[in-house]
Design an enzyme around this catalytic site. Structure first.
Site, PDB file in Angstrom:
ATOM      1  N   ARG A   1      49.979  19.404 -65.580  1.00 15.14           N
ATOM      2  CA  ARG A   1      49.184  18.277 -65.073  1.00 15.14           C
ATOM      3  C   ARG A   1      47.925  18.138 -65.914  1.00 15.14           C
ATOM      4  O   ARG A   1      47.096  19.048 -65.963  1.00 15.14           O
ATOM      5  CB  ARG A   1      48.823  18.514 -63.601  1.00 15.14           C
ATOM      6  CG  ARG A   1      49.884  18.018 -62.648  1.00 15.14           C
ATOM      7  CD  ARG A   1      49.507  18.277 -61.216  1.00 15.14           C
ATOM      8  NE  ARG A   1      48.273  17.624 -60.795  1.00 15.14           N
ATOM      9  CZ  ARG A   1      47.870  17.561 -59.536  1.00 15.14           C
ATOM     10  NH1 ARG A   1      48.613  18.114 -58.583  1.00 15.14           N
ATOM     11  NH2 ARG A   1      46.745  16.979 -59.212  1.00 15.14           N
TER      12      ARG A   1
ATOM     13  N   ARG B   1      41.602   8.649 -48.787  1.00 18.75           N
ATOM     14  CA  ARG B   1      40.558   9.242 -49.626  1.00 18.75           C
ATOM     15  C   ARG B   1      39.312   8.376 -49.697  1.00 18.75           C
ATOM     16  O   ARG B   1      38.353   8.759 -50.357  1.00 18.75           O
ATOM     17  CB  ARG B   1      41.103   9.404 -51.049  1.00 18.75           C
ATOM     18  CG  ARG B   1      41.501  10.856 -51.394  1.00 18.75           C
ATOM     19  CD  ARG B   1      42.121  10.857 -52.773  1.00 18.75           C
ATOM     20  NE  ARG B   1      42.087  12.114 -53.455  1.00 18.75           N
ATOM     21  CZ  ARG B   1      43.123  12.944 -53.541  1.00 18.75           C
ATOM     22  NH1 ARG B   1      44.252  12.704 -52.916  1.00 18.75           N
ATOM     23  NH2 ARG B   1      43.019  14.046 -54.249  1.00 18.75           N
TER      24      ARG B   1
ATOM     25  N   ARG C   1      46.239  26.606 -61.991  1.00 15.29           N
ATOM     26  CA  ARG C   1      47.444  25.771 -61.912  1.00 15.29           C
ATOM     27  C   ARG C   1      47.649  25.032 -63.236  1.00 15.29           C
ATOM     28  O   ARG C   1      48.777  24.845 -63.680  1.00 15.29           O
ATOM     29  CB  ARG C   1      47.311  24.764 -60.759  1.00 15.29           C
ATOM     30  CG  ARG C   1      48.549  23.895 -60.591  1.00 15.29           C
ATOM     31  CD  ARG C   1      48.543  23.092 -59.310  1.00 15.29           C
ATOM     32  NE  ARG C   1      47.527  22.051 -59.310  1.00 15.29           N
ATOM     33  CZ  ARG C   1      47.281  21.237 -58.297  1.00 15.29           C
ATOM     34  NH1 ARG C   1      47.984  21.356 -57.178  1.00 15.29           N
ATOM     35  NH2 ARG C   1      46.351  20.323 -58.366  1.00 15.29           N
TER      36      ARG C   1
HETATM   37  P1  B4P Z   1      46.487  15.135 -55.369  1.00 14.83           P
HETATM   38  O1  B4P Z   1      47.857  15.150 -55.859  1.00 14.83           O
HETATM   39  O2  B4P Z   1      46.239  14.730 -53.957  1.00 14.83           O
HETATM   40  O3  B4P Z   1      46.082  16.602 -55.650  1.00 14.83           O
HETATM   41  P2  B4P Z   1      44.893  17.590 -55.505  1.00 14.83           P
HETATM   42  O4  B4P Z   1      43.784  17.014 -54.685  1.00 14.83           O
HETATM   43  O5  B4P Z   1      44.599  17.984 -56.908  1.00 14.83           O
HETATM   44  O6  B4P Z   1      45.412  18.915 -54.936  1.00 14.83           O
HETATM   45  P3  B4P Z   1      45.858  19.694 -53.662  1.00 14.83           P
HETATM   46  O7  B4P Z   1      44.676  19.910 -52.742  1.00 14.83           O
HETATM   47  O8  B4P Z   1      47.061  19.098 -53.037  1.00 14.83           O
HETATM   48  O9  B4P Z   1      46.325  20.997 -54.421  1.00 14.83           O
HETATM   49  P4  B4P Z   1      46.552  22.433 -53.841  1.00 14.83           P
HETATM   50  O10 B4P Z   1      45.219  22.842 -53.307  1.00 14.83           O
HETATM   51  O11 B4P Z   1      47.694  22.536 -52.946  1.00 14.83           O
HETATM   52  O12 B4P Z   1      45.556  14.164 -56.273  1.00 14.83           O
HETATM   53  C1  B4P Z   1      45.636  14.043 -57.663  1.00 14.83           C
HETATM   54  C2  B4P Z   1      44.962  12.752 -58.144  1.00 14.83           C
HETATM   55  O13 B4P Z   1      45.717  11.588 -57.696  1.00 14.83           O
HETATM   56  C3  B4P Z   1      43.549  12.459 -57.645  1.00 14.83           C
HETATM   57  O14 B4P Z   1      42.561  13.096 -58.424  1.00 14.83           O
HETATM   58  C4  B4P Z   1      43.487  10.901 -57.761  1.00 14.83           C
HETATM   59  O15 B4P Z   1      43.222  10.502 -59.080  1.00 14.83           O
HETATM   60  C5  B4P Z   1      44.882  10.477 -57.403  1.00 14.83           C
HETATM   61  N1  B4P Z   1      45.042  10.119 -55.975  1.00 14.83           N
HETATM   62  C6  B4P Z   1      45.838  10.776 -55.087  1.00 14.83           C
HETATM   63  N2  B4P Z   1      45.741  10.220 -53.854  1.00 14.83           N
HETATM   64  C7  B4P Z   1      44.857   9.195 -53.959  1.00 14.83           C
HETATM   65  C8  B4P Z   1      44.321   8.253 -53.027  1.00 14.83           C
HETATM   66  N3  B4P Z   1      44.676   8.269 -51.725  1.00 14.83           N
HETATM   67  N4  B4P Z   1      43.432   7.325 -53.461  1.00 14.83           N
HETATM   68  C9  B4P Z   1      43.075   7.277 -54.752  1.00 14.83           C
HETATM   69  N5  B4P Z   1      43.538   8.150 -55.697  1.00 14.83           N
HETATM   70  C10 B4P Z   1      44.418   9.113 -55.312  1.00 14.83           C
HETATM   71  O16 B4P Z   1      46.819  23.330 -55.084  1.00 14.83           O
HETATM   72  C11 B4P Z   1      45.835  23.766 -56.001  1.00 14.83           C
HETATM   73  C12 B4P Z   1      46.192  25.138 -56.535  1.00 14.83           C
HETATM   74  O17 B4P Z   1      45.652  26.118 -55.649  1.00 14.83           O
HETATM   75  C13 B4P Z   1      47.687  25.424 -56.631  1.00 14.83           C
HETATM   76  O18 B4P Z   1      47.957  26.038 -57.859  1.00 14.83           O
HETATM   77  C14 B4P Z   1      47.961  26.393 -55.480  1.00 14.83           C
HETATM   78  O19 B4P Z   1      48.984  27.304 -55.768  1.00 14.83           O
HETATM   79  C15 B4P Z   1      46.634  27.120 -55.347  1.00 14.83           C
HETATM   80  N6  B4P Z   1      46.386  27.578 -53.997  1.00 14.83           N
HETATM   81  C16 B4P Z   1      46.626  26.901 -52.847  1.00 14.83           C
HETATM   82  N7  B4P Z   1      46.258  27.632 -51.780  1.00 14.83           N
HETATM   83  C17 B4P Z   1      45.741  28.817 -52.282  1.00 14.83           C
HETATM   84  C18 B4P Z   1      45.189  29.995 -51.689  1.00 14.83           C
HETATM   85  N8  B4P Z   1      45.087  30.122 -50.359  1.00 14.83           N
HETATM   86  N9  B4P Z   1      44.760  30.980 -52.495  1.00 14.83           N
HETATM   87  C19 B4P Z   1      44.857  30.865 -53.841  1.00 14.83           C
HETATM   88  N10 B4P Z   1      45.387  29.788 -54.473  1.00 14.83           N
HETATM   89  C20 B4P Z   1      45.833  28.769 -53.701  1.00 14.83           C
END
Ligand code: B4P
Length: 197
Positions: free
Chosen positions: A134, A89, A128
Site C-alpha cells: 500500500r 469520516r 504494514r
Molecule cells: P482505510 O482503508 O480505512 O484504512 P486505515 O485507516 O489505514 O486503516 P485501519 O485502521 O483499517 O488499519 P488497521 O489498524 O486494521 O483508509 C485508507 C484511505 O482510504 C484513507 O486514508 C482515505 O484516503 C481513503 N478513505 C477510506 N474511507 C474514506 C472515507 N469514508 N472518506 C474519505 N476517504 C476515505 O491496520 C493497521 C496495521 O496495524 C495492520 O498492519 C495491523 O496488522 C496492525 N495492527 C492492528 N491491530 C494491532 C494490534 N493490536 N497490535 C499491533 N498491531 C496491530
C-alpha cells in the site's frame, strides 16, 4: 437489524478487528477503504481519482464514498446488520449515513471508538507498509498527513454520535485478542437487548 461503526484513526485496528467481528456476529462488512482499493485495482475512473488523493494521505470526496455506501446498502438489503469500517469520516458522511439508514427503517446501534497513541499508529502503519504494497503506508509523511486529516475532519464524527449517546471508547492498544474481547463486551449486551426480528 444491528448496525455498528468501528471508529478510530488510521492504523487503530479497524480493518483487523472488523474481520473478527463480522465472523462472530454475521454482519456485512462495509469498508470504504477496501471499496476504494478495489476500484483502484480495477483501474476505474473513480479508482484513478481516489488513488491520487489516497497517495497524498487526503480523504476522497464525500459524494464518492457516500455513493459507494448507498449502493452497497441497496445490494445487501437482506443483511442482518452492517459493520461500517472507515466510514463515516466527515460530518457530511455521518449525516448522509443516518438518512440512508432511516430510509431503510434502521439506525446506528453503537459507535465503538478505538483509542491508540500516535506513536503506535505510525509504528503499525510503517510495519504494514513493509509488506502490504500500500503506497499510503510506506511513507511516514503520508502517514502523518492521514493522521492530520483524521484530527481535522474525522474526529468530529465521534462528537456527532456522542450527541445521541452512541459512542463507547475502547482501548485499542494491547493484543488483537484483548481488543477483540473488549469490543465484544460492548456489543453482546446491546444485541441481547434487541428484540429478535
Ligand atoms: P482505510 O482503508 O480505512 O484504512 P486505515 O485507516 O489505514 O486503516 P485501519 O485502521 O483499517 O488499519 P488497521 O489498524 O486494521 O483508509 C485508507 C484511505 O482510504 C484513507 O486514508 C482515505 O484516503 C481513503 N478513505 C477510506 N474511507 C474514506 C472515507 N469514508 N472518506 C474519505 N476517504 C476515505 O491496520 C493497521 C496495521 O496495524 C495492520 O498492519 C495491523 O496488522 C496492525 N495492527 C492492528 N491491530 C494491532 C494490534 N493490536 N497490535 C499491533 N498491531 C496491530
Amino acid at each position: 437489524m444491528f448496525n455498528l461503526i468501528l471508529f478510530g484513526p488510521p492504523g487503530s485496528g479497524k480493518g483487523t478487528q472488523s474481520e473478527k467481528l463480522i465472523s462472530r456476529y454475521g454482519l456485512k462488512h462495509l469498508s470504504t477503504g477496501d471499496l476504494l482499493r478495489s476500484e483502484i485495482a480495477s483501474h476505474t475512473p473513480l479508482g484513478l481519482e481516489a488513488k491520487s488523493l489516497m497517495d497524498k494521505g487526503h480523504l476522497v470526496p464525500d459524494e464518492v464514498v457516500i455513493g459507494m455506501i448507498s449502493s452497497a446498502l441497496d445490494s445487501n438489503a437482506k443483511a442482518r446488520g452492517f459493520l461500517f469500517d472507515g466510514f463515516p469520516r466527515t460530518s457530511a458522511q455521518a449525516e448522509a449515513l443516518d438518512k440512508l439508514l432511516e430510509l431503510k427503517h434502521t439506525s446506528i446501534g453503537v459507535m465503538l471508538a478505538l483509542n491508540v497513541s500516535e506513536a503506535e499508529l505510525v509504528r503499525r502503519l510503517l510495519k504494514r507498509g513493509e509488506t502490504s504494497g500500500r503506497s499510503d503506508d510506506n511513507n511516514e509523511l503520508v502517514i502523518r498527513a492521514r493522521i492530520g486529516e483524521y484530527h481535522a475532519k474525522t474526529a468530529v464524527v465521534a462528537q456527532y454520535y456522542q450527541h445521541f449517546d452512541k459512542v463507547k471508547l475502547v482501548n485499542g492498544e494491547g493484543t488483537i485478542e484483548e481488543i477483540f474481547r473488549a469490543l465484544c463486551k460492548e456489543i453482546d449486551p446491546r444485541l441481547e437487548n434487541k428484540v429478535p426480528q
